[in-house]
Every structure is written in C-alpha cells, then in structure tokens.
Design a protein around this motif. Structure first.
Motif, PDB file in Angstrom:
ATOM      1  N   VAL A  87      19.306  73.688 -54.547  1.00  0.00           N
ATOM      2  CA  VAL A  87      20.649  73.548 -53.970  1.00  0.00           C
ATOM      3  C   VAL A  87      20.575  72.826 -52.635  1.00  0.00           C
ATOM      4  O   VAL A  87      21.341  71.901 -52.352  1.00  0.00           O
ATOM      5  CB  VAL A  87      21.311  74.930 -53.785  1.00  0.00           C
ATOM      6  CG1 VAL A  87      22.584  74.817 -52.960  1.00  0.00           C
ATOM      7  CG2 VAL A  87      21.621  75.552 -55.130  1.00  0.00           C
ATOM      8  N   LEU A  88      19.629  73.233 -51.798  1.00  0.00           N
ATOM      9  CA  LEU A  88      19.510  72.651 -50.461  1.00  0.00           C
ATOM     10  C   LEU A  88      19.056  71.206 -50.500  1.00  0.00           C
ATOM     11  O   LEU A  88      19.340  70.435 -49.581  1.00  0.00           O
ATOM     12  CB  LEU A  88      18.553  73.496 -49.620  1.00  0.00           C
ATOM     13  CG  LEU A  88      19.073  74.903 -49.320  1.00  0.00           C
ATOM     14  CD1 LEU A  88      17.944  75.832 -48.961  1.00  0.00           C
ATOM     15  CD2 LEU A  88      20.102  74.858 -48.206  1.00  0.00           C
ATOM     16  N   LYS A  89      18.345  70.816 -51.555  1.00  0.00           N
ATOM     17  CA  LYS A  89      17.888  69.432 -51.678  1.00  0.00           C
ATOM     18  C   LYS A  89      19.013  68.498 -52.109  1.00  0.00           C
ATOM     19  O   LYS A  89      18.964  67.299 -51.850  1.00  0.00           O
ATOM     20  CB  LYS A  89      16.737  69.357 -52.685  1.00  0.00           C
ATOM     21  CG  LYS A  89      15.493  70.129 -52.263  1.00  0.00           C
ATOM     22  CD  LYS A  89      14.437  70.128 -53.357  1.00  0.00           C
ATOM     23  CE  LYS A  89      13.233  70.984 -52.969  1.00  0.00           C
ATOM     24  NZ  LYS A  89      12.238  71.083 -54.056  1.00  0.00           N
ATOM     25  N   SER A 186      23.715  70.629 -62.491  1.00  0.00           N
ATOM     26  CA  SER A 186      22.255  70.510 -62.544  1.00  0.00           C
ATOM     27  C   SER A 186      21.600  71.880 -62.569  1.00  0.00           C
ATOM     28  O   SER A 186      20.589  72.086 -63.248  1.00  0.00           O
ATOM     29  CB  SER A 186      21.740  69.690 -61.357  1.00  0.00           C
ATOM     30  OG  SER A 186      21.991  70.349 -60.134  1.00  0.00           O
ATOM     31  N   LEU A 187      22.187  72.845 -61.851  1.00  0.00           N
ATOM     32  CA  LEU A 187      21.665  74.202 -61.890  1.00  0.00           C
ATOM     33  C   LEU A 187      21.867  74.822 -63.267  1.00  0.00           C
ATOM     34  O   LEU A 187      21.014  75.548 -63.768  1.00  0.00           O
ATOM     35  CB  LEU A 187      22.338  75.068 -60.827  1.00  0.00           C
ATOM     36  CG  LEU A 187      21.965  74.771 -59.373  1.00  0.00           C
ATOM     37  CD1 LEU A 187      22.840  75.586 -58.430  1.00  0.00           C
ATOM     38  CD2 LEU A 187      20.493  75.069 -59.114  1.00  0.00           C
ATOM     39  N   SER A 188      22.998  74.513 -63.900  1.00  0.00           N
ATOM     40  CA  SER A 188      23.272  75.052 -65.227  1.00  0.00           C
ATOM     41  C   SER A 188      22.225  74.602 -66.236  1.00  0.00           C
ATOM     42  O   SER A 188      21.816  75.364 -67.119  1.00  0.00           O
ATOM     43  CB  SER A 188      24.667  74.622 -65.700  1.00  0.00           C
ATOM     44  OG  SER A 188      25.680  75.250 -64.948  1.00  0.00           O
ATOM     45  N   LEU A 189      21.767  73.353 -66.111  1.00  0.00           N
ATOM     46  CA  LEU A 189      20.774  72.827 -67.053  1.00  0.00           C
ATOM     47  C   LEU A 189      19.444  73.563 -66.952  1.00  0.00           C
ATOM     48  O   LEU A 189      18.643  73.555 -67.890  1.00  0.00           O
ATOM     49  CB  LEU A 189      20.558  71.328 -66.818  1.00  0.00           C
ATOM     50  CG  LEU A 189      21.724  70.404 -67.214  1.00  0.00           C
ATOM     51  CD1 LEU A 189      21.368  68.966 -66.898  1.00  0.00           C
ATOM     52  CD2 LEU A 189      22.070  70.559 -68.682  1.00  0.00           C
ATOM     53  N   LYS A 190      19.189  74.216 -65.796  1.00  0.00           N
ATOM     54  CA  LYS A 190      17.929  74.928 -65.596  1.00  0.00           C
ATOM     55  C   LYS A 190      18.007  76.373 -66.090  1.00  0.00           C
ATOM     56  O   LYS A 190      17.027  77.103 -66.064  1.00  0.00           O
ATOM     57  CB  LYS A 190      17.561  74.919 -64.104  1.00  0.00           C
ATOM     58  CG  LYS A 190      17.363  73.514 -63.552  1.00  0.00           C
ATOM     59  CD  LYS A 190      17.251  73.510 -62.050  1.00  0.00           C
ATOM     60  CE  LYS A 190      15.954  74.098 -61.558  1.00  0.00           C
ATOM     61  NZ  LYS A 190      15.798  73.952 -60.092  1.00  0.00           N
ATOM     62  N   ARG A 191      19.199  76.778 -66.527  1.00  0.00           N
ATOM     63  CA  ARG A 191      19.395  78.156 -66.949  1.00  0.00           C
ATOM     64  C   ARG A 191      19.409  78.253 -68.465  1.00  0.00           C
ATOM     65  O   ARG A 191      19.065  77.323 -69.175  1.00  0.00           O
ATOM     66  CB  ARG A 191      20.680  78.704 -66.314  1.00  0.00           C
ATOM     67  CG  ARG A 191      20.547  78.797 -64.783  1.00  0.00           C
ATOM     68  CD  ARG A 191      21.824  79.248 -64.118  1.00  0.00           C
ATOM     69  NE  ARG A 191      21.589  79.372 -62.673  1.00  0.00           N
ATOM     70  CZ  ARG A 191      22.453  79.003 -61.748  1.00  0.00           C
ATOM     71  NH1 ARG A 191      23.609  78.504 -62.080  1.00  0.00           N
ATOM     72  NH2 ARG A 191      22.157  79.133 -60.461  1.00  0.00           N
ATOM     73  N   THR A 192      19.795  79.402 -68.988  1.00  0.00           N
ATOM     74  CA  THR A 192      19.730  79.642 -70.422  1.00  0.00           C
ATOM     75  C   THR A 192      20.841  78.905 -71.154  1.00  0.00           C
ATOM     76  O   THR A 192      21.899  78.612 -70.582  1.00  0.00           O
ATOM     77  CB  THR A 192      19.867  81.148 -70.709  1.00  0.00           C
ATOM     78  OG1 THR A 192      21.199  81.570 -70.352  1.00  0.00           O
ATOM     79  CG2 THR A 192      18.843  81.949 -69.910  1.00  0.00           C
ATOM     80  N   GLN A 235      23.429  81.423 -57.445  1.00  0.00           N
ATOM     81  CA  GLN A 235      22.694  82.236 -58.424  1.00  0.00           C
ATOM     82  C   GLN A 235      21.315  81.654 -58.631  1.00  0.00           C
ATOM     83  O   GLN A 235      21.141  80.441 -58.679  1.00  0.00           O
ATOM     84  CB  GLN A 235      23.454  82.286 -59.752  1.00  0.00           C
ATOM     85  CG  GLN A 235      24.741  83.081 -59.705  1.00  0.00           C
ATOM     86  CD  GLN A 235      25.526  82.998 -60.997  1.00  0.00           C
ATOM     87  OE1 GLN A 235      25.226  82.186 -61.856  1.00  0.00           O
ATOM     88  NE2 GLN A 235      26.536  83.826 -61.119  1.00  0.00           N
ATOM     89  N   GLY A 236      20.339  82.533 -58.777  1.00  0.00           N
ATOM     90  CA  GLY A 236      18.985  82.055 -59.070  1.00  0.00           C
ATOM     91  C   GLY A 236      18.897  81.502 -60.472  1.00  0.00           C
ATOM     92  O   GLY A 236      19.770  81.706 -61.304  1.00  0.00           O
ATOM     93  N   VAL A 237      17.802  80.796 -60.763  1.00  0.00           N
ATOM     94  CA  VAL A 237      17.636  80.156 -62.055  1.00  0.00           C
ATOM     95  C   VAL A 237      17.672  81.181 -63.184  1.00  0.00           C
ATOM     96  O   VAL A 237      18.165  80.918 -64.263  1.00  0.00           O
ATOM     97  CB  VAL A 237      16.296  79.376 -62.091  1.00  0.00           C
ATOM     98  CG1 VAL A 237      16.066  78.793 -63.473  1.00  0.00           C
ATOM     99  CG2 VAL A 237      16.329  78.254 -61.074  1.00  0.00           C
ATOM    100  N   GLY A 238      17.189  82.367 -62.928  1.00  0.00           N
ATOM    101  CA  GLY A 238      17.163  83.367 -63.966  1.00  0.00           C
ATOM    102  C   GLY A 238      18.443  84.159 -64.117  1.00  0.00           C
ATOM    103  O   GLY A 238      18.499  85.075 -64.932  1.00  0.00           O
ATOM    104  N   SER A 239      19.473  83.817 -63.343  1.00  0.00           N
ATOM    105  CA  SER A 239      20.706  84.608 -63.350  1.00  0.00           C
ATOM    106  C   SER A 239      21.521  84.321 -64.584  1.00  0.00           C
ATOM    107  O   SER A 239      21.482  83.248 -65.130  1.00  0.00           O
ATOM    108  CB  SER A 239      21.526  84.298 -62.105  1.00  0.00           C
ATOM    109  OG  SER A 239      20.815  84.617 -60.937  1.00  0.00           O
TER     110      SER A 239
END
Length: 239
Positions: A87-89, A186-192, A235-239
């Motif tokens: 997120v910070l990047k 982009s965060l969603s793509l890293k999740r389930t 939310q963390g990647v595993g959330s």
C-alpha cells in the motif's frame, strides 16, 4: 478540463499529523509494531517520531478511525490489523491520509450518483453500464488488474445521473480516483478468489439495483462498496 482552483486545493501540503500517521502505518506494516501488541505511549511516540503530543494524538485518532489500532481503557492503544506493505509503495509519500479522506468523499458522492442513475438512466446508459460490468468480469476471469475497467463502470454510472456535475467532478479528480482503485484492486489480486469475487459481487449489486430503478438500494449498495474499498486498503493479504 482545467480547474486550477479545485486541483490546487486538492494538492495542499500534508499536515504534520498526516506524516506521523503515515510513519506509524509504515511501522505497523513492516512489523515493528506487531498485531495485538500495545503501541508505545503518546509521550514515547512523540519522542520517537519527533513530534508534539497533540500531533501524535491526532494521528492516533485517525488510525483508530481507520481501524488499524484500537484503544483499551486503562491500557493504551493496540495494533488491530497489519496492512500489506505494498500500500505504501503505491501511494505518494505523505498522501496516505488524503487517499483515505478521498474514499470518505467518494462514499457520499458516488452513493448519490448511483441513486440518480437508478432514477434517470436511458437505453444508452444501460448499454454502457452493462458493457463496463462485463469488461470487469473478464478481467476477473483472467486475473488482470482491471483498474481502468473499474473507472469505466463508475464513469458510466456518473453519466447515467443526467447531471453533468457528477461527470465533471470525476474528471477534476481523476488521478485521485485512479490511485484508490489501483491500490484496492492490486491488493485484491493478492488475496483469495472468494475475496476477489466478493468485490465483483458488490459491483453487480450496484448495477442490478440501478437497472431495476431501485434508487435507495442503489445508493446503499454504492456507499457500502466505497466504504468496503476504503477498509480493504488496510487489510492484510490474508484477510
């Protein structure tokens, strides 16, 4: 469309409390402040971060509002969840608090747009909205980011309001819309896959309510979607 006054207002220098807020977010993201552990006290944080206690207090209040930390009476503040460090990047330095504030702005603005779209859409609007939703679905199927397609759906809804100011505001603040959408997608793509599907289901619920001319339902579905997107940033990647 060039609107210097509006754009300039959106580019004001970050407040010092926003910078401190971002520093603490970074320290949570990199594990220096672990989940379920107590944060240093306000005086200690002030010394550690080179800020006054009122500035630290303001930053902590925002962290609580963003559900990154939680206060326990008589015990202090504890880390509630650890955001993904990416997120910070993806967010310009010093602007993370403003990105979150922009989600707050969007929640009201776009909920109203969805309600108006449900009331006023015409055949061409229905075609645009449906095509944009289908394009997002194709992105989901092949694992693409879909940030532009996401923008296109929200643009189509704004056009369906029959109120040009909803379209104009999206043009004025297009870079701000783009940052938030790019980060959350982009965060969603890293999740389930279930998480990704849930995001798309929110879009589907909005579109179905609009096309059925259920105005309040469209309003509520859009507001929920924007506030969920805001929460998903942390939310963390595993959330």
């Amino acid at each position: 469309m060039d609107q210097p006054g509006v754009i300039a207002a959106a580019k004001t220098e970050p407040r010092f409390s926003d910078i401190i807020y971002e520093k603490i977010v970074s320290m949570i993201a990199d594990g220096r402040f672990p989940v379920n552990e107590r944060l240093p006290s306000e005086p200690n944080l002030a010394v550690m971060l080179g800020a006054s206690r009122p500035v630290v207090r303001e930053a902590l209040e925002r962290l609580r509002a963003d559900q990154l930390i939680v206060s326990r009476k008589g015990s202090g503040s504890y880390v509630r969840q650890r955001p993904d460090s990416s997120v910070l990047k993806q967010v310009p330095v010093g602007s993370l608090a403003d990105v979150q504030r922009f989600f707050e702005f969007r929640a009201g603005l776009e909920a109203e747009a969805a309600e108006l779209a449900a009331r006023n859409w015409q055949v061409n609007d229905k075609i645009r909205i449906t095509a944009a939703l289908e394009a997002l679905e194709r992105c989901l199927e092949v694992g693409e980011l879909g940030a532009e397609e996401d923008q296109a759906l929200h643009d189509a809804i704004a056009m369906a309001t029959d109120n040009q100011f909803h379209v104009i505001v999206r043009e004025w603040f297009r870079p701000h819309f783009a940052i938030g959408m790019s980060v959350t997608r982009s965060l969603s793509l890293k999740r389930t896959p279930l998480h990704v599907r849930a995001v798309q289901d929110e879009h589907t619920a909005i579109v179905e309510a609009i096309l059925a001319r259920r105005e309040q339902e469209a309003h509520d579905a859009m507001k929920t979607h924007i506030l969920n997107a805001r929460a998903r940033m942390f939310q963390g990647v595993g959330s």
